[in-house]
Design a protein around this motif. Structure first.
Motif, PDB file in Angstrom:
ATOM      1  N   ALA A 109     -39.280  22.117  14.735  1.00  0.00           N
ATOM      2  CA  ALA A 109     -38.855  23.352  15.379  1.00  0.00           C
ATOM      3  C   ALA A 109     -40.077  24.153  15.798  1.00  0.00           C
ATOM      4  O   ALA A 109     -41.059  24.247  15.047  1.00  0.00           O
ATOM      5  CB  ALA A 109     -37.994  24.184  14.435  1.00  0.00           C
ATOM      6  N   THR A 110     -40.032  24.724  16.995  1.00  0.00           N
ATOM      7  CA  THR A 110     -41.114  25.596  17.470  1.00  0.00           C
ATOM      8  C   THR A 110     -40.501  26.857  18.063  1.00  0.00           C
ATOM      9  O   THR A 110     -39.392  26.838  18.591  1.00  0.00           O
ATOM     10  CB  THR A 110     -41.993  24.918  18.538  1.00  0.00           C
ATOM     11  N   VAL A 111     -41.236  27.945  17.967  1.00  0.00           N
ATOM     12  CA  VAL A 111     -40.865  29.194  18.622  1.00  0.00           C
ATOM     13  C   VAL A 111     -42.052  29.640  19.456  1.00  0.00           C
ATOM     14  O   VAL A 111     -43.152  29.844  18.928  1.00  0.00           O
ATOM     15  CB  VAL A 111     -40.483  30.286  17.602  1.00  0.00           C
ATOM     16  N   ASN A 112     -41.831  29.724  20.755  1.00  0.00           N
ATOM     17  CA  ASN A 112     -42.906  30.069  21.697  1.00  0.00           C
ATOM     18  C   ASN A 112     -44.116  29.153  21.535  1.00  0.00           C
ATOM     19  O   ASN A 112     -45.269  29.583  21.591  1.00  0.00           O
ATOM     20  CB  ASN A 112     -43.325  31.537  21.532  1.00  0.00           C
ATOM     21  N   GLY A 113     -43.830  27.875  21.298  1.00  0.00           N
ATOM     22  CA  GLY A 113     -44.881  26.866  21.200  1.00  0.00           C
ATOM     23  C   GLY A 113     -45.521  26.733  19.835  1.00  0.00           C
ATOM     24  O   GLY A 113     -46.350  25.842  19.626  1.00  0.00           O
ATOM     25  N   VAL A 114     -45.149  27.574  18.880  1.00  0.00           N
ATOM     26  CA  VAL A 114     -45.737  27.538  17.536  1.00  0.00           C
ATOM     27  C   VAL A 114     -44.771  26.835  16.589  1.00  0.00           C
ATOM     28  O   VAL A 114     -43.597  27.212  16.485  1.00  0.00           O
ATOM     29  CB  VAL A 114     -46.024  28.960  17.017  1.00  0.00           C
ATOM     30  N   GLU A 115     -45.263  25.799  15.900  1.00  0.00           N
ATOM     31  CA  GLU A 115     -44.404  25.048  14.994  1.00  0.00           C
ATOM     32  C   GLU A 115     -43.981  25.908  13.805  1.00  0.00           C
ATOM     33  O   GLU A 115     -44.796  26.641  13.225  1.00  0.00           O
ATOM     34  CB  GLU A 115     -45.103  23.789  14.489  1.00  0.00           C
ATOM     35  N   ILE A 116     -42.703  25.810  13.453  1.00  0.00           N
ATOM     36  CA  ILE A 116     -42.145  26.586  12.350  1.00  0.00           C
ATOM     37  C   ILE A 116     -41.844  25.657  11.182  1.00  0.00           C
ATOM     38  O   ILE A 116     -41.028  24.736  11.320  1.00  0.00           O
ATOM     39  CB  ILE A 116     -40.851  27.305  12.775  1.00  0.00           C
ATOM     40  N   PRO A 117     -42.496  25.853  10.023  1.00  0.00           N
ATOM     41  CA  PRO A 117     -42.205  24.991   8.865  1.00  0.00           C
ATOM     42  C   PRO A 117     -40.839  25.328   8.282  1.00  0.00           C
ATOM     43  O   PRO A 117     -40.558  26.474   7.936  1.00  0.00           O
ATOM     44  CB  PRO A 117     -43.337  25.330   7.887  1.00  0.00           C
ATOM     45  N   LEU A 118     -39.984  24.326   8.169  1.00  0.00           N
ATOM     46  CA  LEU A 118     -38.642  24.517   7.632  1.00  0.00           C
ATOM     47  C   LEU A 118     -38.436  23.636   6.409  1.00  0.00           C
ATOM     48  O   LEU A 118     -38.941  22.517   6.355  1.00  0.00           O
ATOM     49  CB  LEU A 118     -37.578  24.160   8.682  1.00  0.00           C
ATOM     50  N   THR A 119     -37.683  24.140   5.450  1.00  0.00           N
ATOM     51  CA  THR A 119     -37.270  23.307   4.322  1.00  0.00           C
ATOM     52  C   THR A 119     -36.224  22.315   4.838  1.00  0.00           C
ATOM     53  O   THR A 119     -35.627  22.521   5.899  1.00  0.00           O
ATOM     54  CB  THR A 119     -36.658  24.152   3.197  1.00  0.00           C
ATOM     55  N   PRO A 120     -35.962  21.226   4.105  1.00  0.00           N
ATOM     56  CA  PRO A 120     -34.920  20.290   4.542  1.00  0.00           C
ATOM     57  C   PRO A 120     -33.566  20.960   4.781  1.00  0.00           C
ATOM     58  O   PRO A 120     -32.871  20.653   5.747  1.00  0.00           O
ATOM     59  CB  PRO A 120     -34.856  19.272   3.399  1.00  0.00           C
ATOM     60  N   THR A 121     -33.190  21.891   3.914  1.00  0.00           N
ATOM     61  CA  THR A 121     -31.902  22.579   4.091  1.00  0.00           C
ATOM     62  C   THR A 121     -31.927  23.467   5.322  1.00  0.00           C
ATOM     63  O   THR A 121     -30.951  23.518   6.089  1.00  0.00           O
ATOM     64  CB  THR A 121     -31.556  23.421   2.850  1.00  0.00           C
ATOM     65  N   GLU A 122     -33.028  24.180   5.541  1.00  0.00           N
ATOM     66  CA  GLU A 122     -33.137  25.038   6.728  1.00  0.00           C
ATOM     67  C   GLU A 122     -33.087  24.207   8.002  1.00  0.00           C
ATOM     68  O   GLU A 122     -32.450  24.605   8.985  1.00  0.00           O
ATOM     69  CB  GLU A 122     -34.443  25.844   6.665  1.00  0.00           C
ATOM     70  N   TYR A 123     -33.734  23.050   7.987  1.00  0.00           N
ATOM     71  CA  TYR A 123     -33.678  22.181   9.171  1.00  0.00           C
ATOM     72  C   TYR A 123     -32.253  21.700   9.415  1.00  0.00           C
ATOM     73  O   TYR A 123     -31.765  21.736  10.557  1.00  0.00           O
ATOM     74  CB  TYR A 123     -34.600  20.963   9.004  1.00  0.00           C
ATOM     75  N   ASP A 124     -31.568  21.263   8.369  1.00  0.00           N
ATOM     76  CA  ASP A 124     -30.197  20.780   8.525  1.00  0.00           C
ATOM     77  C   ASP A 124     -29.285  21.885   9.045  1.00  0.00           C
ATOM     78  O   ASP A 124     -28.397  21.641   9.878  1.00  0.00           O
ATOM     79  CB  ASP A 124     -29.655  20.258   7.191  1.00  0.00           C
ATOM     80  N   LEU A 125     -29.513  23.099   8.574  1.00  0.00           N
ATOM     81  CA  LEU A 125     -28.714  24.240   9.017  1.00  0.00           C
ATOM     82  C   LEU A 125     -28.980  24.545  10.489  1.00  0.00           C
ATOM     83  O   LEU A 125     -28.040  24.734  11.280  1.00  0.00           O
ATOM     84  CB  LEU A 125     -29.029  25.453   8.148  1.00  0.00           C
ATOM     85  N   LEU A 126     -30.258  24.568  10.885  1.00  0.00           N
ATOM     86  CA  LEU A 126     -30.597  24.831  12.280  1.00  0.00           C
ATOM     87  C   LEU A 126     -30.095  23.710  13.178  1.00  0.00           C
ATOM     88  O   LEU A 126     -29.584  23.957  14.279  1.00  0.00           O
ATOM     89  CB  LEU A 126     -32.111  24.988  12.423  1.00  0.00           C
ATOM     90  N   ARG A 127     -30.210  22.472  12.708  1.00  0.00           N
ATOM     91  CA  ARG A 127     -29.730  21.334  13.498  1.00  0.00           C
ATOM     92  C   ARG A 127     -28.225  21.439  13.732  1.00  0.00           C
ATOM     93  O   ARG A 127     -27.737  21.176  14.839  1.00  0.00           O
ATOM     94  CB  ARG A 127     -30.049  20.021  12.791  1.00  0.00           C
ATOM     95  N   LEU A 128     -27.477  21.818  12.698  1.00  0.00           N
ATOM     96  CA  LEU A 128     -26.025  21.960  12.848  1.00  0.00           C
ATOM     97  C   LEU A 128     -25.701  23.036  13.885  1.00  0.00           C
ATOM     98  O   LEU A 128     -24.845  22.834  14.756  1.00  0.00           O
ATOM     99  CB  LEU A 128     -25.391  22.323  11.506  1.00  0.00           C
ATOM    100  N   LEU A 129     -26.380  24.170  13.808  1.00  0.00           N
ATOM    101  CA  LEU A 129     -26.144  25.249  14.768  1.00  0.00           C
ATOM    102  C   LEU A 129     -26.527  24.820  16.185  1.00  0.00           C
ATOM    103  O   LEU A 129     -25.829  25.123  17.155  1.00  0.00           O
ATOM    104  CB  LEU A 129     -26.932  26.496  14.360  1.00  0.00           C
ATOM    105  N   VAL A 130     -27.637  24.095  16.305  1.00  0.00           N
ATOM    106  CA  VAL A 130     -28.116  23.642  17.615  1.00  0.00           C
ATOM    107  C   VAL A 130     -27.157  22.637  18.235  1.00  0.00           C
ATOM    108  O   VAL A 130     -26.870  22.700  19.441  1.00  0.00           O
ATOM    109  CB  VAL A 130     -29.533  23.038  17.478  1.00  0.00           C
ATOM    110  N   THR A 131     -26.671  21.693  17.443  1.00  0.00           N
ATOM    111  CA  THR A 131     -25.786  20.672  18.002  1.00  0.00           C
ATOM    112  C   THR A 131     -24.410  21.247  18.369  1.00  0.00           C
ATOM    113  O   THR A 131     -23.625  20.582  19.039  1.00  0.00           O
ATOM    114  CB  THR A 131     -25.598  19.492  17.031  1.00  0.00           C
ATOM    115  N   HIS A 132     -24.157  22.482  17.941  1.00  0.00           N
ATOM    116  CA  HIS A 132     -22.937  23.184  18.349  1.00  0.00           C
ATOM    117  C   HIS A 132     -23.298  24.509  19.030  1.00  0.00           C
ATOM    118  O   HIS A 132     -22.555  25.489  18.951  1.00  0.00           O
ATOM    119  CB  HIS A 132     -22.038  23.453  17.135  1.00  0.00           C
ATOM    120  N   ALA A 133     -24.443  24.546  19.707  1.00  0.00           N
ATOM    121  CA  ALA A 133     -24.938  25.789  20.309  1.00  0.00           C
ATOM    122  C   ALA A 133     -23.903  26.400  21.236  1.00  0.00           C
ATOM    123  O   ALA A 133     -23.243  25.711  22.013  1.00  0.00           O
ATOM    124  CB  ALA A 133     -26.229  25.516  21.079  1.00  0.00           C
TER     125      ALA A 133
END
Length: 234
Positions: free
Chosen positions: A150-174
């Motif tokens: 995940a990046t915001v304005n080109g800067v990589e954002i470190p995510l925990t496995p749970t945070e990534y899974d949560l963001l991925r779920l939201l993204v795949t249903h954006a």
């Protein structure tokens, strides 16, 4: 030529028993160059969904022959077409029931034309994005599903496995509202469906990492009493 052009337009199916609403939707959607089909009941709406193969369905819940929730369930048995509920029912439990049944979005009547068109376009973009390469972009937020990055304005954002899974779920249903129950079940399992505080804590942590101002989130928007939506920003 007219028939050829019509065949290329996004197809919208309106299922509503109110003639005035159907006429209103016909006027505004035709002006926006959508191909429109109408049904005034649940059973005729199900038949039209199978025959017309719409890109988006606009569905009233208070149908004379079949409750809209049941219409959603039956469509979800064979199709993932975006379903936007348009209903006078404004209680939170009605919204949650429709979304848990498989609806993508919910607007309470009366609704603004601009808001409706924005929700339709978001549904169409989500469908296109799901069929495209696995890199999602909304505003300055990017999620590469292959790299799990995940990046915001080109800067990589470190995510925990749970945070990534949560963001991925939201993204795949954006663009789609996900209820608390849906998210908890997908990320943590059935045992956590009645523990919304777990979700609130993780949403708060995720917002602190990807939002410029977590108190006024731009990406992960709260739908009060219902759940969360990840906004699609041009």
């Amino acid at each position: 030529m007219a028939d050829e052009k019509s065949s290329l337009l996004p197809r919208i199916l309106v299922i509503d028993d109110e003639l005035a609403i159907r006429r209103f939707l016909h006027t505004i959607l035709s002006n926006e160059e959508f191909s429109l089909h109408e049904a005034e009941g649940g059973h005729s709406g199900l038949a039209a969904a199978a025959a017309f193969r719409p890109d988006v369905i606009l569905l009233d819940l208070g149908l004379p022959d079949l409750d809209g929730i049941e219409v959603i369930r039956r469509i979800r048995e064979w199709s993932q077409v975006p379903i936007i509920v348009l209903s006078v029912r404004e209680r939170e439990d009605d919204k949650v029931a429709a979304l848990d049944a498989g609806a993508d979005d919910y607007l309470t009547k009366p609704f603004g034309v601009g808001e409706l068109l924005a929700r339709i376009r978001a549904s169409l973009r989500r469908t296109l994005q799901q069929a495209a390469e696995p890199v999602f972009t909304s505003g300055g937020l990017t999620l590469d599903l292959n790299l799990r990055q995940a990046t915001v304005n080109g800067v990589e954002i470190p995510l925990t496995p749970t945070e990534y899974d949560l963001l991925r779920l939201l993204v795949t249903h954006a663009g789609k509202v996900l209820t608390h129950s849906q998210i908890l079940k997908q990320i943590w399992g059935i045992a956590y469906q009645e523990q919304p505080h777990v979700l609130r804590v993780n949403i708060s942590n995720l917002r602190r990492k990807i939002e410029a101002d977590p108190s006024r989130p731009r990406y992960i928007v709260t739908e009060p009493g219902v759940g969360y939506r990840l906004k699609i920003i041009e």
